[in-house]
Enzyme design. Structure first.
Site, short mmCIF file in Angstrom:
data_model
loop_
_atom_site.label_atom_id
_atom_site.label_comp_id
_atom_site.label_asym_id
_atom_site.label_seq_id
_atom_site.Cartn_x
_atom_site.Cartn_y
_atom_site.Cartn_z
N ASP A 11 35.21 36.87 44.28
CA ASP A 11 34.46 37.94 43.72
C ASP A 11 33.79 38.44 45.02
O ASP A 11 33.66 38.02 46.18
CB ASP A 11 33.08 37.25 43.10
CG ASP A 11 33.62 36.96 41.66
OD1 ASP A 11 34.72 37.05 41.26
OD2 ASP A 11 32.42 36.43 40.83
N ASP A 12 32.91 39.62 44.81
CA ASP A 12 32.50 40.46 46.01
C ASP A 12 33.34 41.03 47.02
O ASP A 12 32.83 41.28 48.05
CB ASP A 12 31.51 39.54 46.50
CG ASP A 12 30.10 38.88 45.80
OD1 ASP A 12 30.04 39.40 44.54
OD2 ASP A 12 29.76 38.15 45.97
N HIS A 15 28.99 41.55 38.40
CA HIS A 15 28.30 41.06 39.27
C HIS A 15 27.10 40.27 38.61
O HIS A 15 26.38 40.92 38.02
CB HIS A 15 28.08 42.03 40.28
CG HIS A 15 27.36 41.46 41.63
ND1 HIS A 15 27.78 40.50 42.38
CD2 HIS A 15 26.26 41.98 42.36
CE1 HIS A 15 27.05 40.57 43.40
NE2 HIS A 15 26.10 41.30 43.49
#
Length: 306
Positions: free
Chosen positions: A13-14, A134
């Site tokens: 993620d991110d 998110h």
């Protein structure tokens, strides 16, 4: 050790949050420790991250963001319900509080999600392999219906449903995370039904809340995978017919951000600057974990391979 075929999506993620985080994820993908990334299109390094994904042929999805940094939609200006006085999103807690109070205008959510999907396509050159949220905003009441409708509109078939079994037995989790996970599970279970009704697919099980940051270890990943596989009910004839059990492991690896570089318009947060990002990277690269994958017949894959 023989057993059912297992396909595991290990998602970073991110992606796009900062160059140092991105560099670690690329290293993990090249080493076969990561199989997918979720791109923050409002991240400070989104453009360079998209170039890395194309160069290394990294399967990439969209990390839909309604809680951190600046919006993508050009019409999300002053007075928008998604934004605070600074022109940035309301934050992980602030967004949830505004949503619960009925202050979030859902058409603005729809417009922002469309803008982020369009930005993804501009950056990467194709539609995302999957879309998740998110800070898990995509499973929240009201948002999840809009989210699923927009994904169907854009032809995206896969998403994440963050329901992790056995969290109540994870005594190492801090009380704050336990409380968050309990609330998240309730929202995610309801979201799963709405997602299925609108034709969205997700892996059979999710892992990641119990193995975040300092809580990640090879033994905990192994135990979480074994527990997930044992809990999944798939007809025997389907397994004999070649149906694999599918899992997703959420991770946040990379080299820690160094302020002021990174973030989504406000600089990197404590989460991204923490040593725990490097700890996750090192754990995912550990040869012991990869030996476990081989012993269990676990094949890493992307969402589009499920």
């Amino acid at each position: 050790m023989s057993g059912p075929r297992v396909r595991l999506v290990v998602t970073g993620d991110d992606f796009g949050y900062c160059p140092r985080r991105d560099r670690g994820m690329v290293e993990a993908f090249v080493a076969g420790a990561l199989s997918e990334v979720s791109l923050l299109v409002n991240g400070a390094a989104a453009s360079s991250a998209a170039q890395l994904a194309r160069r290394h042929r990294i399967p990439a999805g969209l990390h839909a963001n309604l809680s951190e940094g600046r919006p993508v939609s050009l019409s999300a200006g002053s007075g928008a319900s998604l934004l605070g006085p600074s022109g940035c999103f309301l934050g992980k807690t602030g967004f949830r509080e505004a949503l619960a109070a009925g202050q979030v205008v859902l058409p603005e959510v729809r417009e922002e999600l469309r803008a982020q999907l369009s930005r993804f396509r501009d950056l990467v050159g194709r539609e995302p392999t999957h879309v998740d949220g998110h800070q898990h905003v995509h499973v929240l009441p009201g948002v999840r219906q809009v989210f699923a409708e927009v994904l169907r509109e854009y032809g995206v078939r896969y998403t994440r449903v963050p329901v992790e079994r056995g969290l109540h037995r994870c005594e190492w989790l801090e009380p704050q995370l336990q409380t968050f996970a309990v609330a998240l599970e309730k929202d995610a279970l309801a979201a799963r039904e709405e997602f299925q009704e609108l034709g969205l697919r997700c892996p059979d099980a999710f892992i990641g809340l119990s193995t975040m940051g300092k809580d990640m270890s090879v033994s905990r990943i192994e135990a979480a995978i074994d527990q997930a596989v044992e809990s999944i009910q798939i007809p025997e004839d389907a397994l004999k017919g070649g149906r694999a059990i599918t899992l997703e492991l959420m991770a946040h690896p990379g080299y820690p951000s160094v302020s002021p570089v990174g973030g989504c318009g406000e600089g990197p947060d404590d989460f991204s600057q923490s040593w725990e990002r490097l700890h996750e990277l090192q754990t995912l690269l550990d040869p012991t974990l990869h030996n476990f994958y081989r012993q269990r017949g676990i094949k890493l894959c992307a969402f589009e391979d499920l």
